[in-house]
Design a protein around this motif. Sequence first.
Motif, PDB file in Angstrom:
ATOM      1  N   ASP A 139       7.910  -7.020   0.856  1.00  0.00           N
ATOM      2  CA  ASP A 139       6.593  -7.435   1.330  1.00  0.00           C
ATOM      3  C   ASP A 139       6.001  -8.543   0.459  1.00  0.00           C
ATOM      4  O   ASP A 139       6.261  -8.635  -0.737  1.00  0.00           O
ATOM      5  N   PHE A 140       5.178  -9.366   1.107  1.00  0.00           N
ATOM      6  CA  PHE A 140       4.391 -10.374   0.418  1.00  0.00           C
ATOM      7  C   PHE A 140       3.056  -9.760  -0.022  1.00  0.00           C
ATOM      8  O   PHE A 140       2.619  -8.744   0.525  1.00  0.00           O
ATOM      9  N   THR A 141       2.418 -10.387  -0.979  1.00  0.00           N
ATOM     10  CA  THR A 141       1.136  -9.874  -1.473  1.00  0.00           C
ATOM     11  C   THR A 141       0.138  -9.700  -0.334  1.00  0.00           C
ATOM     12  O   THR A 141      -0.634  -8.737  -0.302  1.00  0.00           O
ATOM     13  N   GLU A 142       0.153 -10.615   0.635  1.00  0.00           N
ATOM     14  CA  GLU A 142      -0.831 -10.601   1.717  1.00  0.00           C
ATOM     15  C   GLU A 142      -0.421  -9.711   2.884  1.00  0.00           C
ATOM     16  O   GLU A 142      -1.130  -9.641   3.891  1.00  0.00           O
ATOM     17  N   ASN A 143       0.743  -9.035   2.824  1.00  0.00           N
ATOM     18  CA  ASN A 143       1.212  -8.223   3.943  1.00  0.00           C
ATOM     19  C   ASN A 143       0.210  -7.139   4.320  1.00  0.00           C
ATOM     20  O   ASN A 143      -0.373  -6.480   3.450  1.00  0.00           O
ATOM     21  N   SER A 144       0.035  -6.962   5.626  1.00  0.00           N
ATOM     22  CA  SER A 144      -0.664  -5.773   6.096  1.00  0.00           C
ATOM     23  C   SER A 144       0.342  -4.630   6.141  1.00  0.00           C
ATOM     24  O   SER A 144       1.531  -4.822   5.891  1.00  0.00           O
ATOM     25  N   SER A 145      -0.108  -3.458   6.492  1.00  0.00           N
ATOM     26  CA  SER A 145       0.794  -2.312   6.581  1.00  0.00           C
ATOM     27  C   SER A 145       1.452  -2.210   7.954  1.00  0.00           C
ATOM     28  O   SER A 145       2.328  -1.372   8.153  1.00  0.00           O
ATOM     29  N   LYS A 146       1.042  -3.061   8.904  1.00  0.00           N
ATOM     30  CA  LYS A 146       1.605  -2.985  10.251  1.00  0.00           C
ATOM     31  C   LYS A 146       3.073  -3.391  10.238  1.00  0.00           C
ATOM     32  O   LYS A 146       3.425  -4.464   9.746  1.00  0.00           O
TER      33      LYS A 146
ATOM     34  N   THR B 135      10.224   1.774  20.919  1.00  0.00           N
ATOM     35  CA  THR B 135      10.823   0.631  20.236  1.00  0.00           C
ATOM     36  C   THR B 135      10.870   0.945  18.742  1.00  0.00           C
ATOM     37  O   THR B 135       9.910   1.449  18.172  1.00  0.00           O
ATOM     38  N   MET B 136      12.002   0.644  18.114  1.00  0.00           N
ATOM     39  CA  MET B 136      12.223   1.007  16.713  1.00  0.00           C
ATOM     40  C   MET B 136      12.203  -0.241  15.833  1.00  0.00           C
ATOM     41  O   MET B 136      12.827  -1.258  16.152  1.00  0.00           O
ATOM     42  N   TYR B 137      11.485  -0.146  14.708  1.00  0.00           N
ATOM     43  CA  TYR B 137      11.353  -1.239  13.754  1.00  0.00           C
ATOM     44  C   TYR B 137      11.978  -0.820  12.427  1.00  0.00           C
ATOM     45  O   TYR B 137      11.804   0.310  11.974  1.00  0.00           O
ATOM     46  N   TYR B 138      12.674  -1.771  11.784  1.00  0.00           N
ATOM     47  CA  TYR B 138      13.343  -1.429  10.523  1.00  0.00           C
ATOM     48  C   TYR B 138      13.818  -2.686   9.809  1.00  0.00           C
ATOM     49  O   TYR B 138      13.870  -3.776  10.373  1.00  0.00           O
ATOM     50  N   HIS B 139      14.191  -2.520   8.553  1.00  0.00           N
ATOM     51  CA  HIS B 139      14.976  -3.470   7.771  1.00  0.00           C
ATOM     52  C   HIS B 139      16.268  -2.766   7.365  1.00  0.00           C
ATOM     53  O   HIS B 139      16.334  -1.542   7.310  1.00  0.00           O
ATOM     54  N   VAL B 140      17.272  -3.558   7.005  1.00  0.00           N
ATOM     55  CA  VAL B 140      18.521  -2.991   6.505  1.00  0.00           C
ATOM     56  C   VAL B 140      19.187  -4.016   5.597  1.00  0.00           C
ATOM     57  O   VAL B 140      19.043  -5.228   5.794  1.00  0.00           O
ATOM     58  N   GLY B 141      19.898  -3.530   4.577  1.00  0.00           N
ATOM     59  CA  GLY B 141      20.574  -4.470   3.698  1.00  0.00           C
ATOM     60  C   GLY B 141      21.361  -3.801   2.591  1.00  0.00           C
ATOM     61  O   GLY B 141      21.318  -2.575   2.428  1.00  0.00           O
ATOM     62  N   GLY B 142      22.089  -4.620   1.848  1.00  0.00           N
ATOM     63  CA  GLY B 142      22.923  -4.141   0.750  1.00  0.00           C
ATOM     64  C   GLY B 142      22.333  -4.498  -0.603  1.00  0.00           C
ATOM     65  O   GLY B 142      21.379  -5.288  -0.708  1.00  0.00           O
TER      66      GLY B 142
ATOM     67  N   ASN C   2       0.807  -1.226   0.000  1.00  0.00           N
ATOM     68  CA  ASN C   2       0.000   0.000   0.000  1.00  0.00           C
ATOM     69  C   ASN C   2       0.840   1.276   0.000  1.00  0.00           C
ATOM     70  O   ASN C   2       0.299   2.376   0.135  1.00  0.00           O
ATOM     71  N   GLY C   3       2.166   1.145  -0.129  1.00  0.00           N
ATOM     72  CA  GLY C   3       3.025   2.319  -0.158  1.00  0.00           C
ATOM     73  C   GLY C   3       3.077   3.069   1.145  1.00  0.00           C
ATOM     74  O   GLY C   3       3.441   4.261   1.189  1.00  0.00           O
ATOM     75  N   GLU C   4       2.740   2.392   2.248  1.00  0.00           N
ATOM     76  CA  GLU C   4       2.731   3.051   3.555  1.00  0.00           C
ATOM     77  C   GLU C   4       3.011   2.027   4.651  1.00  0.00           C
ATOM     78  O   GLU C   4       2.833   0.818   4.453  1.00  0.00           O
ATOM     79  N   VAL C   5       3.445   2.523   5.801  1.00  0.00           N
ATOM     80  CA  VAL C   5       3.757   1.657   6.936  1.00  0.00           C
ATOM     81  C   VAL C   5       3.028   2.199   8.167  1.00  0.00           C
ATOM     82  O   VAL C   5       2.999   3.408   8.412  1.00  0.00           O
ATOM     83  N   ASP C   6       2.473   1.272   8.930  1.00  0.00           N
ATOM     84  CA  ASP C   6       1.700   1.581  10.135  1.00  0.00           C
ATOM     85  C   ASP C   6       2.568   1.244  11.356  1.00  0.00           C
ATOM     86  O   ASP C   6       2.895   0.083  11.591  1.00  0.00           O
ATOM     87  N   TYR C   7       2.941   2.274  12.134  1.00  0.00           N
ATOM     88  CA  TYR C   7       3.871   2.113  13.253  1.00  0.00           C
ATOM     89  C   TYR C   7       3.172   2.315  14.604  1.00  0.00           C
ATOM     90  O   TYR C   7       2.291   3.171  14.720  1.00  0.00           O
ATOM     91  N   PRO C   8       3.634   1.601  15.643  1.00  0.00           N
ATOM     92  CA  PRO C   8       3.222   1.957  17.007  1.00  0.00           C
ATOM     93  C   PRO C   8       4.165   3.042  17.545  1.00  0.00           C
ATOM     94  O   PRO C   8       5.379   2.856  17.588  1.00  0.00           O
ATOM     95  N   VAL C   9       3.606   4.174  17.932  1.00  0.00           N
ATOM     96  CA  VAL C   9       4.403   5.300  18.429  1.00  0.00           C
ATOM     97  C   VAL C   9       3.671   5.950  19.600  1.00  0.00           C
ATOM     98  O   VAL C   9       2.515   6.372  19.453  1.00  0.00           O
ATOM     99  N   ASP C  10       4.335   6.008  20.749  1.00  0.00           N
ATOM    100  CA  ASP C  10       3.781   6.675  21.937  1.00  0.00           C
ATOM    101  C   ASP C  10       2.378   6.172  22.280  1.00  0.00           C
ATOM    102  O   ASP C  10       1.474   6.953  22.624  1.00  0.00           O
ATOM    103  N   GLY C  11       2.183   4.859  22.160  1.00  0.00           N
ATOM    104  CA  GLY C  11       0.912   4.267  22.537  1.00  0.00           C
ATOM    105  C   GLY C  11      -0.189   4.414  21.508  1.00  0.00           C
ATOM    106  O   GLY C  11      -1.329   3.986  21.754  1.00  0.00           O
TER     107      GLY C  11
END
Length: 294
Positions: free
Chosen positions: A262-269, A138-145, A57-66
């Motif tokens: 992401d996989f086709t079935e991925n949510s944005s969470k 808490t911080m969420y991320y991916h990283v790679g080359g 969906n071109g967006e990411v849903d994050y938990p931030v400050d509750g």
Amino acid sequence: MIKIENDKLIVLINEYGAELKSVVRKDNEIEYIWPGTSGSFKKSAPNLFPFIGNIANGEVDYPVDGERKILPMTKHGFARDLEFKLIENNQTKAIFELTPSEYTKERYPYKFSFKVIYELKDDILTHEYIVENMDSNTMYYHVGGHTAFYCNFNGDLNFENYYLNFESEKCRLYKLDERNNAFLSKDFEEVDIPKKFNLSKEKFKKDALVFDGMKSSVVNIKHENSNHGIEFIFENLPVLTLWTNVDSSEFICLEPWAGITDFTENSSKVEDKKYIQILNSFEIKRYSQNIRFY
């Protein structure tokens, strides 16, 4: 360009994206990095952060400050398209850092430090990532080359004369979902990676090959009729993706990831993303690639 060198190698790095642009051995004058000057792939070795691949969906849903915060995110994240700050540089080492800006805050809610480190040791270039959570959340991320190695040993640009040397083993192979050709299908295939993996454009006609569950973290790029090559070792990066463009470009990308597209079935969470990396407040994690040029 930032230059580092020793008696074996000359290395050039662009502050834009902290991107590796050139590695030349002094004794054979071979350029080992794809220059990005022809074909449709104009980069050489983009660093991927804070996400890998296409984003559902071109967006990411994050938990931030509750609460939850939904922000836009582009393919492979934003680090590859931003200017890094050079924070340390000597003859054989360069450290680049990306920190939050108004631009990143509109796309990623955390306070972070993303360092990219290059250091020469004999004929080895160490390419490291240090990710630091400078936030109370808490911080969420991916990283790679995403390093594109130039298939031009001894002036031979015939892609089919090159091969990868693996430890022979079983692993999972993910492919793009044919329903949309942008995200991965969760229907993986159990495969035996041969010790000698011959390169051909045909193998990449449906895009990248994404290997998961490999026990070995070593792969060599070799040529049928040359003693020159590349030994590539990666740590804390559990996914290895292979990719080349099916145009006339002559390179093979070795892409070790702590993350996956992401996989086709991925949510944005963000918590639902496979191989999501998690750092607690003020925690640090290091990832490394060691590349020997011979």
